[in-house]
Every structure is written in structure tokens, then in C-alpha cells.
Design a protein around this motif. Sequence first.
Motif, PDB file in Angstrom:
ATOM      1  N   LEU A   1     -18.991 -20.363  -0.992  1.00 29.00           N
ATOM      2  CA  LEU A   1     -19.919 -21.173  -0.504  1.00 29.00           C
ATOM      3  C   LEU A   1     -19.225 -21.941   0.828  1.00 29.00           C
ATOM      4  CD1 LEU A   1     -21.820 -23.059  -3.366  1.00 29.00           C
ATOM      5  CD2 LEU A   1     -22.623 -21.400  -1.820  1.00 29.00           C
ATOM      6  N   GLY A   2     -17.999 -21.878   0.852  1.00 27.31           N
ATOM      7  CA  GLY A   2     -17.163 -22.436   1.937  1.00 27.31           C
ATOM      8  C   GLY A   2     -16.744 -21.669   2.832  1.00 27.31           C
TER       9      GLY A   2
ATOM     10  N   GLY B   1     -21.259 -21.628  -9.687  1.00 28.28           N
ATOM     11  CA  GLY B   1     -20.061 -22.714  -9.027  1.00 28.28           C
ATOM     12  C   GLY B   1     -18.825 -22.174  -8.267  1.00 28.28           C
ATOM     13  N   LYS B   2     -19.246 -20.935  -7.711  1.00 32.05           N
ATOM     14  CA  LYS B   2     -18.166 -20.435  -6.667  1.00 32.05           C
ATOM     15  C   LYS B   2     -18.191 -21.105  -5.403  1.00 32.05           C
ATOM     16  CE  LYS B   2     -18.758 -16.107  -9.215  1.00 32.05           C
ATOM     17  NZ  LYS B   2     -18.951 -14.387  -9.078  1.00 32.05           N
ATOM     18  N   SER B   3     -17.524 -22.374  -5.389  1.00 36.99           N
ATOM     19  CA  SER B   3     -17.502 -22.969  -4.146  1.00 36.99           C
ATOM     20  C   SER B   3     -16.815 -22.457  -2.956  1.00 36.99           C
ATOM     21  CB  SER B   3     -16.883 -24.397  -4.529  1.00 36.99           C
ATOM     22  OG  SER B   3     -15.390 -24.127  -5.087  1.00 36.99           O
ATOM     23  N   TRP B   4     -15.704 -21.500  -3.409  1.00 36.07           N
ATOM     24  CA  TRP B   4     -14.760 -20.692  -2.527  1.00 36.07           C
ATOM     25  C   TRP B   4     -15.817 -19.618  -1.722  1.00 36.07           C
ATOM     26  CZ3 TRP B   4     -14.232 -20.702  -7.443  1.00 36.07           C
ATOM     27  CH2 TRP B   4     -14.725 -19.536  -8.297  1.00 36.07           C
TER      28      TRP B   4
ATOM     29  N   ARG C   1     -23.989 -20.539  -6.111  1.00 38.63           N
ATOM     30  CA  ARG C   1     -24.434 -21.793  -6.030  1.00 38.63           C
ATOM     31  C   ARG C   1     -24.710 -21.740  -7.969  1.00 38.63           C
ATOM     32  NH1 ARG C   1     -27.943 -21.582  -1.736  1.00 38.63           N
ATOM     33  NH2 ARG C   1     -26.954 -22.912  -0.044  1.00 38.63           N
TER      34      ARG C   1
END
Length: 345
Positions: free
Chosen positions: A253-254, A248-251, A245
Amino acid sequence: MLYKDLISIYGSSLAGKSAPKDDPVWSLSWSEDLQVFREYALAALQQAKVYLLDHLAASYADTLHDSMQENSQDDSVAAMAMLGEVSLPERVTWVEFEYRALVVARFERASPSTAHYDEPVGSGVRGYLIDNRNSDHLRVAMFSRPEGSKIMDPICSLLVNRTAQGGFDYDNIKVDLSRSMVNFRVRIGDSKEKIEALRGLHLIDTGADLFIPFALFAMLVSPDLGGIIPAETDTFTAKDTKTARKFGKSWILGAQKSHLTIRIGPQAAAHMREKQQRLEFERQSREERSGPVRHWVSEHERRYRDGKVVLVKGHHRGHIPDPSLPTRVMGPKPSVTDFDLTLRD
């Protein structure tokens, strides 16, 4: 886990944050084909139901493969076909195991797959991404990371066509070659012959161990779970999520937050003990049939039916016994020798 590392590497590369030392394929030979594959693979990994087999669970599934091969009357039948129609637990699945531990276990139990090796061959970890979302075929991609190596995209994937009834046709499998990995191999100086050899080796390795995830799927729906014990385990820790978070490592978190760790239960452990005891019994039986213990044969004549006489010089015969094994002495059979036990004056 290889699963976590793939999520991290693929997510970073697609976000433009990939480090050359961690991801040489992306840095040296980026292409639209590579971009498309990684977008597909990352999305599939994020959706996948994740299974992590410990070394005993992977070995247990592998012993079932050996048993089926021993009992099969037709060597041309695909191993997965022996399992029958297997229902996949999800539309996309990921199955991972430690390959080094698997090959060591194969060698120790004298698996047929190790017949031509003097020592265990192979290292690192392997993972299967099995995509069942296409109505025409099942896509299977095997990811491998040998010890000390960087993560590489698979040089090819398998496409298992479906039968008219919707099942899998193991006699109708196509190979989907990765153009981006071929370009990478050319870029680093590999010859055409080496690239073809690598493709063939990857294809063989993919098919050879594909039985393990399919055996797992079959055991998951059996009444007694086939002797395995699944346990839900966190894939990403609270610290991993917090860091994702923050940067910004959205991969990450998804991706799936947990996976199923597969271990063996008492039934599977008993099966493996019985297998080991049987192998030990067969080994001892072979030793007993291996000929006489080494001894001296005196010089003598050997006469043949045609009248020829050959002088055989004195020589040693037989094998040297293992000093760690007890020596068994057997007397003559009563039918062969009759001792005279009467008293004489």
C-alpha cells in the motif's frame, strides 16, 4: 516486475512473514546488517520513480552506448561521462529491463561486448536503484534475478562521489560491500575465492549496464524525448491493492501505484533499422574480401630470387561459398586482356 517482487519479498521479511523457499537469504543468515539494508531498500523502492523499459527501448539505449564507444578517442572515459552532466528525474529512481532480451539483441547486432562469446550469455531481469539523496555521493545498487533463481540482495553497491561543483566524479567510485551477503555465501559453503569472484562479477555487471538508466534520463529531458515514448501504467492492480488491505500488507500500500513504461518511437526505430542495415553491409563487405572461391591449383614450380626451386603439389585453395548466396561472375578487365575480334579467312 522485479520491482513488485522486491517490494513483496522485503516487506514480508521485515514483517516476519517471509517464507524460507522464497527468501533463503533472510531465512539462513539473518543479521542486523541485513535488516538495516532491507529497511533502507524497501523505503527507497517505495519512494522511487519507477521506469520499465521494454526490450526494444533497452536495446535502443544500448546501441547509443555502442555508438559512443566507436566514436570515442579515449577508451578510458566512462560511458556516463560521455553523456555529460545528466539530471536525475527524482531523488530516488528505479530502472528495470529484461536482461535476456538485451544480451540477445547485443549478440545479433555483433556488439563489441559480445566479441568473445559464441552465444548470448545471461538471463532474467535487472533493475537499478539509484539514490541521489546523499550530498556526498550517488548510491547505485543493481538487483539481478537470473531465470530460475530466487531474489538475492546485491553483494555490493557503487558509491559515485561528487565533484566540488556537485556533479558526478566517475573516476572516483567506491565499492560498498554487503557484509550480510558475504555471511550468506559463507553459510552456504562458498569459498573465499568464489565470493571474491562473485563480488568482482557483480561490480563489472553493475558498471557495464549503468549507461542504460543514465541514457534514459538524458532522453527524458531532450526536446524530442530522444525517440522514446513513456506511458503511465498501473504497477499494482485493484486486486493487488484489495488483497494487500485484507491481509495487512502495508508495504504494498505504501509503494508507487504506477510506473512509466518506456517504448521506442519512429525516430528510435529508424535509428535501429539503419544500424542493422549498416551491420549487414559491413558483413557482406567482409565476405567479399574473404578471398577467392575454393578451386584447384595444379602442380607447379615456384622459383625464388635466390635460385631455389620448389615443386608445389596440386592442392585446393580458397573457401567454399555459402550455397544460399548468389554467385557473381566477373570477366577480365579490358586493360589486362585485349580480344582480337577481326574476321579471318
